[in-house]
Write a protein that holds these residues in place. Structure first.
Motif, PDB file in Angstrom:
ATOM      1  N   THR A   1       1.739  -4.730  -7.508  1.00  9.54           N
ATOM      2  CA  THR A   1       0.806  -5.453  -6.627  1.00  9.54           C
ATOM      3  C   THR A   1      -0.035  -6.471  -7.385  1.00  9.54           C
ATOM      4  OG1 THR A   1      -0.825  -3.694  -6.890  1.00  9.54           O
ATOM      5  CG2 THR A   1       0.636  -3.542  -4.987  1.00  9.54           C
TER       6      THR A   1
ATOM      7  N   ALA B   1       1.595  -8.742  -9.414  1.00  7.43           N
ATOM      8  CA  ALA B   1       2.488  -9.859  -9.742  1.00  7.43           C
ATOM      9  C   ALA B   1       2.059 -11.118  -8.993  1.00  7.43           C
ATOM     10  CB  ALA B   1       3.924  -9.503  -9.370  1.00  7.43           C
ATOM     11  N   PRO B   2       2.196 -12.295  -9.632  1.00  3.66           N
ATOM     12  CA  PRO B   2       1.905 -13.537  -8.917  1.00  3.66           C
ATOM     13  C   PRO B   2       2.977 -13.778  -7.844  1.00  3.66           C
ATOM     14  CG  PRO B   2       2.855 -14.026 -11.055  1.00  3.66           C
ATOM     15  CD  PRO B   2       2.653 -12.528 -10.994  1.00  3.66           C
ATOM     16  N   LEU B   3       2.675 -14.677  -6.916  1.00  4.94           N
ATOM     17  CA  LEU B   3       3.559 -14.912  -5.779  1.00  4.94           C
ATOM     18  C   LEU B   3       5.014 -15.142  -6.180  1.00  4.94           C
ATOM     19  CD1 LEU B   3       3.820 -15.296  -2.714  1.00  4.94           C
ATOM     20  CD2 LEU B   3       3.240 -17.705  -3.036  1.00  4.94           C
ATOM     21  N   GLU B   4       5.243 -15.911  -7.256  1.00  5.32           N
ATOM     22  CA  GLU B   4       6.619 -16.244  -7.646  1.00  5.32           C
ATOM     23  C   GLU B   4       7.435 -14.993  -7.969  1.00  5.32           C
ATOM     24  OE1 GLU B   4       3.958 -17.743 -10.030  1.00  5.32           O
ATOM     25  OE2 GLU B   4       3.576 -18.466  -8.008  1.00  5.32           O
TER      26      GLU B   4
ATOM     27  N   ARG C   1       6.671 -11.907  -6.834  1.00  2.57           N
ATOM     28  CA  ARG C   1       6.344 -10.849  -5.885  1.00  2.57           C
ATOM     29  C   ARG C   1       7.494 -10.638  -4.907  1.00  2.57           C
ATOM     30  NH1 ARG C   1       1.500  -8.134  -4.112  1.00  2.57           N
ATOM     31  NH2 ARG C   1       2.516  -6.515  -2.911  1.00  2.57           N
ATOM     32  N   GLN C   2       7.940  -9.367  -4.738  1.00  6.08           N
ATOM     33  CA  GLN C   2       8.966  -9.070  -3.745  1.00  6.08           C
ATOM     34  C   GLN C   2       8.337  -9.063  -2.357  1.00  6.08           C
ATOM     35  OE1 GLN C   2      11.165  -5.548  -4.790  1.00  6.08           O
ATOM     36  NE2 GLN C   2      12.401  -6.824  -6.139  1.00  6.08           N
ATOM     37  N   ASP C   3       9.157  -9.389  -1.341  1.00  7.21           N
ATOM     38  CA  ASP C   3       8.631  -9.447   0.021  1.00  7.21           C
ATOM     39  C   ASP C   3       8.306  -8.050   0.566  1.00  7.21           C
ATOM     40  OD1 ASP C   3       8.848 -12.193   0.072  1.00  7.21           O
ATOM     41  OD2 ASP C   3      10.874 -12.168   0.890  1.00  7.21           O
TER      42      ASP C   3
ATOM     43  N   LEU D   1       6.307  -2.207   0.423  1.00  9.72           N
ATOM     44  CA  LEU D   1       4.907  -1.772   0.473  1.00  9.72           C
ATOM     45  C   LEU D   1       4.677  -0.508   1.293  1.00  9.72           C
ATOM     46  CD1 LEU D   1       3.091  -5.202   0.946  1.00  9.72           C
ATOM     47  CD2 LEU D   1       2.774  -3.648  -0.974  1.00  9.72           C
ATOM     48  N   GLY D   2       5.613  -0.174   2.185  1.00 13.16           N
ATOM     49  CA  GLY D   2       5.370   0.886   3.168  1.00 13.16           C
ATOM     50  C   GLY D   2       4.950   2.225   2.580  1.00 13.16           C
TER      51      GLY D   2
ATOM     52  N   PHE E   1       1.724   2.222   0.740  1.00 15.14           N
ATOM     53  CA  PHE E   1       0.568   2.346   1.640  1.00 15.14           C
ATOM     54  C   PHE E   1       0.288   3.814   1.961  1.00 15.14           C
ATOM     55  CE2 PHE E   1       0.050  -1.965   4.030  1.00 15.14           C
ATOM     56  CZ  PHE E   1      -0.266  -2.576   2.831  1.00 15.14           C
TER      57      PHE E   1
ATOM     58  N   THR F   1      -1.310   5.443  -1.026  1.00 12.84           N
ATOM     59  CA  THR F   1      -2.636   4.927  -1.369  1.00 12.84           C
ATOM     60  C   THR F   1      -3.677   5.314  -0.325  1.00 12.84           C
ATOM     61  OG1 THR F   1      -1.488   3.053  -2.350  1.00 12.84           O
ATOM     62  CG2 THR F   1      -3.850   2.834  -2.082  1.00 12.84           C
TER      63      THR F   1
END
Lengths: 139, 111
Positions: free
Chosen positions: A96, A98-101, A103-105, A108-109, A112, A115
């Motif tokens: 989480t 990582a910069p946008l370039e 970053r995987q789409d 996250l599920g 979440f 967390t």
């Protein structure tokens, strides 16, 4: 208000609004703060979506059950399904930071779920996957 | 889930309404990418009317962000209110997106 609420879902994403409404109603009945209610809703939705999409792989006629219970000091959510054995807790967390370039789409599920909850446990029981989510609540 | 779109000079302002969850995000993705592909220039994504976002909604934002970055177009996300704050913070997206408080601020930043 005491007791459990059991929500039986078919394995389709079209069930998600009904799931969210049922969780919100449960949280309201138990006078949980709105921020807490939205965290629980988000975590449970993510756990169920993971089952529908990955566990059942899109088969729409399978069952998934969500059991909500309020104890003295916690809300416990038990999510069970009959998909092939799958422990979501073995998924590596996304980076989480990582910069946008880079970053995987997706991915996250389950992050979440882990967390947002205080404790998450998986077990296989007969033909069922059982995931127990615990969120501590002040008395 | 509805999406409204406005144009402010060269900038596209896209405003989804309602829930961005696993059930609604596929339709949102199609609409958002359609609007992005049908325009040039910067995009302001106003989330002020979004009441809930899950990882499926955030995935759509990342897909859009990657597409815009690939075309050297700017994306500013605004209207991240209390209901969305957890998802943006836990995912880390709050730090990788360019964020403004309102559409007015976003348009001012874009000049």
């Amino acid at each position: 208000v005491s007791g459990e609420r059991v929500i039986s879902l078919r394995s389709t994403l079209a069930e998600i609004p009904r799931l969210a409404a049922a969780i919100e109603a449960f949280c309201e009945d138990h006078h949980l703060a709105p921020e807490l209610a939205s965290r629980i809703t988000l975590a449970v939705e993510e756990a169920v979506v993971n089952i529908i999409v990955h566990g059942y792989g899109g088969a729409a006629d399978q069952l998934c059950e969500v059991r909500l219970a309020r104890d003295d000091d916690a809300v416990r959510i038990t999510v069970s399904d009959e998909a092939p054995p799958f422990d979501p807790l073995t998924q590596p967390p996304p980076d989480t930071t990582a910069p946008l370039e880079r970053r995987q789409d997706g991915g996250l599920g389950i992050y979440f779920v882990r967390t947002l909850m205080d404790d998450v446990r998986y077990r296989r029981e007969g033909s069922r996957n059982i995931l127990v989510l615990t969120k501590r609540v002040a008395r | 889930m509805d999406v409204t779109v406005e144009r402010h000079d060269a900038t596209l302002v896209v405003r989804p309404h309602g829930r961005l969850d696993s059930a609604t995000s596929p339709a949102f993705e199609k609409q958002l990418l359609g609007h992005i592909d049908g325009a040039q220039g910067a995009v302001v994504l106003d989330l002020g009317e979004v009441v809930y976002i899950s990882s499926a909604g955030l995935r759509v934002l990342l897909v859009a962000a990657h597409r815009l970055r690939g075309a050297s177009r700017r994306l500013i996300v605004c209207g991240i209110g209390a209901p969305l704050r957890d998802a943006f913070e836990i995912s880390g997206l709050i730090t990788i997106f360019e964020v403004s408080t309102s559409v007015t601020d976003a348009l001012a930043v874009l000049g």
